[in-house]
Design an enzyme around this catalytic site. Sequence first.
Site, mmCIF file in Angstrom:
data_model
loop_
_atom_site.group_PDB
_atom_site.id
_atom_site.type_symbol
_atom_site.label_atom_id
_atom_site.label_comp_id
_atom_site.label_asym_id
_atom_site.label_seq_id
_atom_site.Cartn_x
_atom_site.Cartn_y
_atom_site.Cartn_z
ATOM 1 N N ASP A 308 0.845 -1.184 0.000
ATOM 2 C CA ASP A 308 0.000 0.000 0.000
ATOM 3 C C ASP A 308 0.883 1.238 0.000
ATOM 4 O OD1 ASP A 308 -2.659 -0.489 -0.242
ATOM 5 O OD2 ASP A 308 -2.957 -0.987 1.854
ATOM 6 N N GLU A 349 -4.535 16.283 6.845
ATOM 7 C CA GLU A 349 -4.405 17.167 5.694
ATOM 8 C C GLU A 349 -5.019 18.531 5.991
ATOM 9 O OE1 GLU A 349 -5.582 14.146 5.605
ATOM 10 O OE2 GLU A 349 -4.494 12.950 4.112
ATOM 11 N N PHE A 378 -17.147 16.914 4.723
ATOM 12 C CA PHE A 378 -16.783 16.114 3.551
ATOM 13 C C PHE A 378 -17.644 14.858 3.511
ATOM 14 C CE2 PHE A 378 -14.520 12.637 1.546
ATOM 15 C CZ PHE A 378 -14.078 13.200 0.363
ATOM 16 N N SER A 381 -19.932 11.270 -1.437
ATOM 17 C CA SER A 381 -20.719 11.580 -2.641
ATOM 18 C C SER A 381 -20.356 12.951 -3.219
ATOM 19 C CB SER A 381 -22.215 11.534 -2.315
ATOM 20 O OG SER A 381 -22.519 12.433 -1.259
ATOM 21 N N THR A 382 -20.160 13.972 -2.355
ATOM 22 C CA THR A 382 -19.832 15.309 -2.857
ATOM 23 C C THR A 382 -18.339 15.483 -3.104
ATOM 24 O OG1 THR A 382 -19.588 16.226 -0.627
ATOM 25 C CG2 THR A 382 -21.790 16.276 -1.598
ATOM 26 N N LYS A 401 -13.716 23.386 -0.784
ATOM 27 C CA LYS A 401 -12.436 22.804 -1.217
ATOM 28 C C LYS A 401 -12.655 21.313 -1.434
ATOM 29 C CE LYS A 401 -9.815 21.511 2.983
ATOM 30 N NZ LYS A 401 -10.866 21.250 3.917
ATOM 31 N N ASP A 524 -2.646 -2.949 6.266
ATOM 32 C CA ASP A 524 -3.046 -2.652 7.634
ATOM 33 C C ASP A 524 -4.532 -2.350 7.786
ATOM 34 O OD1 ASP A 524 -3.112 -0.246 6.341
ATOM 35 O OD2 ASP A 524 -1.719 0.791 7.664
#
Length: 683
Positions: A308, A349, A378, A381-382, A401, A524
């Site tokens: 990963d 982030e 957040f 879907s959007t 954003k 993981d």
Amino acid sequence: MNSKTLFSKDLIQESIWNSIQKFSPKYAFSNPVMATVWVGTSILLIQTIYFLLTNTPLQNEVPILLWLILTLFFANFAESVAESRGKARADSLKKTRSSTATKKVNAVGDTQFTLITSNELKIDDIVLVEAGAIIPSDGEVISGIASVDESAVTGESAPVIRESGGDRSAVTGGTKVISDFLYIKITSKPGESFIDKMISMIEGATRQKTPNEIALGILLFALTILFFLGVVTLIPIAKFVGNQIGENWNFSFSVWLALFVCLIPTTIAALLSAIGISGMERLIRYNVIAKSGKAVEAAGDIHVLLLDKTGTITLGNREAHRFYPVDGVSEEELADASQLSSLSDETPEGRSIVILAKQKYSIRERNLNSLDVRWIPFTASTRMSGVEIYEKGNVIRNIRKGAIDAIRKHIESLGGVFNLDHQKISDEISRKGSTPILVSEGNRLLGIIELKDIVKGGLKERFAYLRRMGIRTVMITGDNPLTAAAIAAEAGVDDFIAEATPEAKLKRIREEQANGYLVAMIGDGTNDAPALAQSDVGVAMNTGTQTAREAGNMIDLDSNPSKLIEIVEIGKQLLMTRGALTTFSIANDVAKYFAIIPALFLPLGSLNIMRLSNPDNAILSAVIFNALVIPALIPLALRGVKYVPKSPDQALLRNFIIYGGGGMVFPFFGIKLIDMILSGVSL
């Protein structure tokens, strides 16, 4: 962990006692080759006792009997030492398994609790664990964030962060919360925790044999049967030929037994189990638990490694690296809007965006209490988040954003126009290996935030080392192909799978296996579980989810993905050690023929290459050497042959020269030296 060195007093004492216990038939017959030695020695013991009771003259029965008993003891000792070294880890883990008091609550947020012991907990119970308390059992964090001391399991002193959601929510019973608090949902029954299973794996290692080990054991036993038939048929032949040429070749049972034991592959048979157990024990010293010896062997033969990206190749959290404003917008204006939209974003982030704006323009978090603020979370879907600020019921700021497609649709839905030049900037950021996040206010685009993945230091060199070992590395990521290609190039992997889903990982593994390759997978998360289960070697991170740890056949307690190099080396080392000692054993047996055959049938005549003193000493010297070579090779069996990346042909040639040649030469010196000692002391 209280590690036991190879020659520590405690280990030697424990191994000697275990070796004596292994003289019982139950243990003796678990090794077919050594079982034949056990049977022959038992018959010789009965014969010797009978001779003593009936005053029958003894020849060389007693010394041969004693050295055959030592041969069995040394074989048991090799296995016992390997077992004791592995069980030292289990003993230290048992100390963390004691019952502890814990606070059981009805729901997250409850301050009222019932104090019970960890043995009373059931699956789905919720417990509150505060700073200074021991986590009572395996579970998932459902609320809170805290530092946890996992040194009891991993041996590492540095604490780790455990929090609800994501792949850092799994906690292990017996570890300690050292800050804040956690609400934990219990996921295991008493006696079935991760530590309990690790102890079971370690203690059960001595009873597990790998397919290759079983196959080699069958081959060795077949050779033993052939030599047994050869010795049995040789008895009447020797008697007949001896009578024809006037020689007394009617030897005693002890001599025939000595011939048989020296001919069969006792050396590798005695060390075979110790080699397999020590491979798992070496993994334990690297804080990796293998659920089976088969997984260790497979690690030595893997061709493809899937990793990963996030948390494995990269540090795990993307960081805001730079602001790219569009024409007509200043960078400070973009930074201000980016920070404002990220104030409620608790992801790493989101926090890094707030910090970057603060560092570059000293934009501090502002007081929004007097304003009517609505945070836009957040959603999948959007694929965007943001903030709406109202004044007297009217929207004065509407910031979003998110991903490029999501922001483009949002702008166009408000009547704005999305400039395709912005797509080019976004693509350029992706080519650098970063992730573009677009920021808009109303129906106009303000600019782009570059979120940069940080590739872990030293991985490129380690991947190059894997390549020299003949292993291809494949990075798995959910990123778009441009970003994935850039990170793959920076990390030095051979291939990548972009926009990967659990189904895509599983499909790739099955394709590689269908082509005859062995595949290793490191993961993981819960979404890695199907791939971990399908892989020939599935290495689950200890910091990962319970589902991932259950699916893998190895668990890395340190959660260090680059450790796969050590795992592969140990697997290859195990296979090389077994091959090297098998080669040595066969060559060793061939050399012993030159001592015992001339002694029996040509009374040390022209074929007496070793110039041995007399037939009795020659036979006894071979039996003594056959016994002593086993403990002499125990350190090599436990430490393993040093692995050096080479082609199969080069490895085979090296093996043949060093261990085949050594196996031929070593007995000549060893048997001759023993013969000289026996002659010197008049035995």
